[in-house]
Design an enzyme around this catalytic site. Structure first.
Site, PDB file in Angstrom:
ATOM      1  N   HIS A  83       0.807  -1.226   0.000  1.00 12.28           N
ATOM      2  CA  HIS A  83       0.000   0.000   0.000  1.00 12.28           C
ATOM      3  C   HIS A  83       0.834   1.269   0.000  1.00 12.28           C
ATOM      4  CE1 HIS A  83      -1.813  -3.413   2.154  1.00 12.28           C
ATOM      5  NE2 HIS A  83      -2.803  -3.174   1.312  1.00 12.28           N
ATOM      6  N   HIS A 133      -6.917   5.127   5.410  1.00 16.90           N
ATOM      7  CA  HIS A 133      -6.404   3.953   4.687  1.00 16.90           C
ATOM      8  C   HIS A 133      -4.884   4.088   4.530  1.00 16.90           C
ATOM      9  CE1 HIS A 133      -5.538   1.189   1.417  1.00 16.90           C
ATOM     10  NE2 HIS A 133      -6.668   0.565   1.740  1.00 16.90           N
ATOM     11  N   GLU A 135      -2.836   3.434   2.188  1.00 17.39           N
ATOM     12  CA  GLU A 135      -2.355   4.044   0.932  1.00 17.39           C
ATOM     13  C   GLU A 135      -2.506   5.567   0.985  1.00 17.39           C
ATOM     14  OE1 GLU A 135      -3.797   2.337  -2.807  1.00 17.39           O
ATOM     15  OE2 GLU A 135      -3.478   4.282  -3.755  1.00 17.39           O
ATOM     16  N   THR A 174      -5.590   4.286  -5.528  1.00 16.34           N
ATOM     17  CA  THR A 174      -5.626   3.397  -6.702  1.00 16.34           C
ATOM     18  C   THR A 174      -6.861   2.495  -6.753  1.00 16.34           C
ATOM     19  OG1 THR A 174      -4.368   1.742  -5.483  1.00 16.34           O
ATOM     20  CG2 THR A 174      -3.103   3.247  -6.896  1.00 16.34           C
ATOM     21  N   SER A 232     -10.085  -4.374   3.069  1.00 16.46           N
ATOM     22  CA  SER A 232      -9.587  -4.282   1.698  1.00 16.46           C
ATOM     23  C   SER A 232     -10.448  -3.314   0.899  1.00 16.46           C
ATOM     24  CB  SER A 232      -9.626  -5.676   1.055  1.00 16.46           C
ATOM     25  OG  SER A 232      -9.409  -5.584  -0.335  1.00 16.46           O
ATOM     26  N   ASN A 234     -10.293  -2.210  -2.239  1.00 14.47           N
ATOM     27  CA  ASN A 234     -10.730  -2.604  -3.588  1.00 14.47           C
ATOM     28  C   ASN A 234     -11.828  -3.664  -3.526  1.00 14.47           C
ATOM     29  OD1 ASN A 234      -9.560  -5.397  -4.755  1.00 14.47           O
ATOM     30  ND2 ASN A 234      -8.159  -4.612  -3.205  1.00 14.47           N
TER      31      ASN A 234
HETATM   32  C1  2E4 Z   1      -1.950  -1.845  -2.614  1.00  8.78           C
HETATM   33  C2  2E4 Z   1      -2.681  -1.027  -3.418  1.00  8.78           C
HETATM   34  O1  2E4 Z   1      -5.838  -0.851  -0.957  1.00  8.78           O
HETATM   35  P1  2E4 Z   1      -6.619  -2.086  -0.598  1.00  8.78           P
HETATM   36  O2  2E4 Z   1      -7.227  -1.957   0.785  1.00  8.78           O
HETATM   37  O3  2E4 Z   1      -7.601  -2.468  -1.632  1.00  8.78           O
HETATM   38  O4  2E4 Z   1      -5.483  -3.207  -0.500  1.00  8.78           O
HETATM   39  P2  2E4 Z   1      -5.527  -4.792  -0.584  1.00  8.78           P
HETATM   40  O5  2E4 Z   1      -4.365  -5.267   0.194  1.00  8.78           O
HETATM   41  O6  2E4 Z   1      -6.842  -5.352  -0.291  1.00  8.78           O
HETATM   42  O7  2E4 Z   1      -5.256  -5.057  -2.120  1.00  8.78           O
HETATM   43  C3  2E4 Z   1      -3.995  -4.950  -2.678  1.00  8.78           C
HETATM   44  C4  2E4 Z   1      -3.544  -3.560  -2.893  1.00  8.78           C
HETATM   45  C5  2E4 Z   1      -2.391  -3.119  -2.347  1.00  8.78           C
HETATM   46  C6  2E4 Z   1      -4.274  -2.707  -3.655  1.00  8.78           C
HETATM   47  N1  2E4 Z   1      -3.813  -1.486  -3.951  1.00  8.78           N
HETATM   48 FE1  SF4 Z   2      -1.130  -2.253  -7.573  1.00 10.40          FE
HETATM   49 FE2  SF4 Z   2      -3.604  -1.930  -8.466  1.00 10.40          FE
HETATM   50 FE3  SF4 Z   2      -2.883  -4.221  -7.436  1.00 10.40          FE
HETATM   51 FE4  SF4 Z   2      -3.145  -2.097  -5.908  1.00 10.40          FE
HETATM   52  S1  SF4 Z   2      -4.787  -3.147  -6.991  1.00 10.40           S
HETATM   53  S2  SF4 Z   2      -1.502  -3.588  -5.803  1.00 10.40           S
HETATM   54  S3  SF4 Z   2      -2.408  -0.498  -7.246  1.00 10.40           S
HETATM   55  S4  SF4 Z   2      -2.048  -3.313  -9.299  1.00 10.40           S
END
Ligand code: 2E4
Ligand code: SF4
Length: 333
Positions: A83, A133, A135, A174, A232, A234
């Site tokens: 992140h 978060h 990130e 992202t 998470s 995403n």
């Molecule tokens: C880094 C950036 O950011 P999120 O909470 O979606 O992270 P997750 O660890 O679930 O997914 C991987 C990731 C890591 C996504 N974007």
């Molecule tokens: Fe990278 Fe996108 Fe995967 Fe996040 S979701 S780790 S920014 S490729």
């Protein structure tokens, strides 16, 4: 003849691990091979308990801050999570004489660079993202305090009062909702026509592709399961996309054992996808659990095929992975 009820599973593709997650997990596995246990990891390498526990079993130790690394272990490597981290973290690691490997996704690093570029060109930076978060903390931490403003919603965009409305640039987290973010950007552009966009899109390819696949598959689904963790970003966005795009109901699920079989309601079409940090082995586990109770037909709902692949850090490129390591890194073990 089977007496199980019929169930069509619409299985989305792309789903699950993205190139940034694959790379981050590989970095920890390679570091363990090259330097031996323990390898410290600052924050969950990716937001998934199965992955974290798998790495713990191999000798990784997860901490939230560098101070938690005992002095007698300061010659062991520490990996920064996918992140990203504020600039103060590598600075602190240098001050403590720690050897670190940065597993920040290259697409997060790209956003960091875009934010720095805005600032170098004299723009106040607007970061669109979710407060707290990691990130967002990492991206804000690329720039001096007071030079970034966080916008989370259209209401924030409406209320925002910049000091110099003519000199603004934005970047985003992202993993945001593509549609919600477009609404926030439209509001900001309406209020601040001079607002400069980043040179490249901040929402990454994996986020965009997973949302697109869920959007296509959702209409007509009685239920949509997204494999992923509650922290998470995403994965949570995929639950929202499923519900908004026509699934009757959508749920985040970490493991098959969490499924509340008695309260699923009438089921004839089930959508399944997985966040970027969710291993495929858990998708398999969930499909197996449904197959025990239903006469399942799998319908693949594939919107695109991904080929992205990110290289690991130079220092660990000489280490070889076994087939079993590779299966774990790819989420299949
Ligand atoms: C880094 C950036 O950011 P999120 O909470 O979606 O992270 P997750 O660890 O679930 O997914 C991987 C990731 C890591 C996504 N974007
Ligand atoms: Fe990278 Fe996108 Fe995967 Fe996040 S979701 S780790 S920014 S490729």
């Amino acid at each position: 003849m089977t007496d199980k009820p019929k169930l069509t599973i619409r299985l989305c593709g792309p789903r699950g691990f993205c190139a940034g997650v694959d790379r981050a997990i590989q970095i920890v596995v390679l570091a363990l091979k090259k330097y031996g246990a323990p390898v410290y990891v600052r924050h969950e390498i990716v937001h998934n308990r199965y992955v974290v526990e798998g790495l713990q079993a191999r000798g990784a130790i997860f901490v939230e801050e560098l101070d938690e690394i005992p002095i007698e272990h300061r010659d062991q490597p520490v990996v920064f999570s996918a992140h990203g981290v504020p600039k103060s973290v590598p600075e602190d690691a240098d001050a403590k004489n720690l050897f670190y490997l940065d597993a920040t996704c290259p697409l997060v690093s790209k956003v960091h660079k875009q934010a720095m570029r805005h600032q170098r060109l004299g723009r106040h930076v607007i970061l669109i993202g979710h407060s707290g978060h990691p990130e967002v903390i990492g991206t804000m931490g690329q720039l001096p305090e007071g030079t970034v403003s966080l916008i989370e919603t259209v209401a924030d965009a409406e209320a925002y009062q910049p000091e110099d409305p003519e000199n603004l640039g934005f970047v985003t987290q992202t993993t945001l909702s593509v549609d919600d973010t477009a609404g926030i950007i439209a509001k900001l552009q309406e209020r601040f026509p001079q607002l400069t966009a980043p040179a490249a899109e901040s929402i990454c390819y994996a986020t965009t592709n997973r949302q697109e696949a869920v959007k296509e598959a959702a209409p007509g689904c009685d239920l949509f399961l997204i494999v992923g963790a509650p922290n998470s970003s995403n994965s949570k966005r995929l639950v929202e996309v499923a519900e908004r795009s026509g699934a009757r109901h959508s749920l985040l699920v970490q493991r098959a054992e969490e499924i509340d079989w008695d309260n699923l309601g009438e089921l004839s079409v089930l959508g399944i996808s997985a966040g970027a940090s969710a291993p495929e082995i858990i998708v398999d586990e969930i499909i197996d659990a449904f197959s025990q109770r239903f006469d399942v037909t799998i319908d693949l709902a594939i919107t695109t095929v991904e080929t992205e692949n990110f290289l690991v850090n130079r220092q660990i490129r000489d280490v070889e992975l076994t087939a079993q390591d590779m299966a774990f890194v790819n989420g299949n073990h």
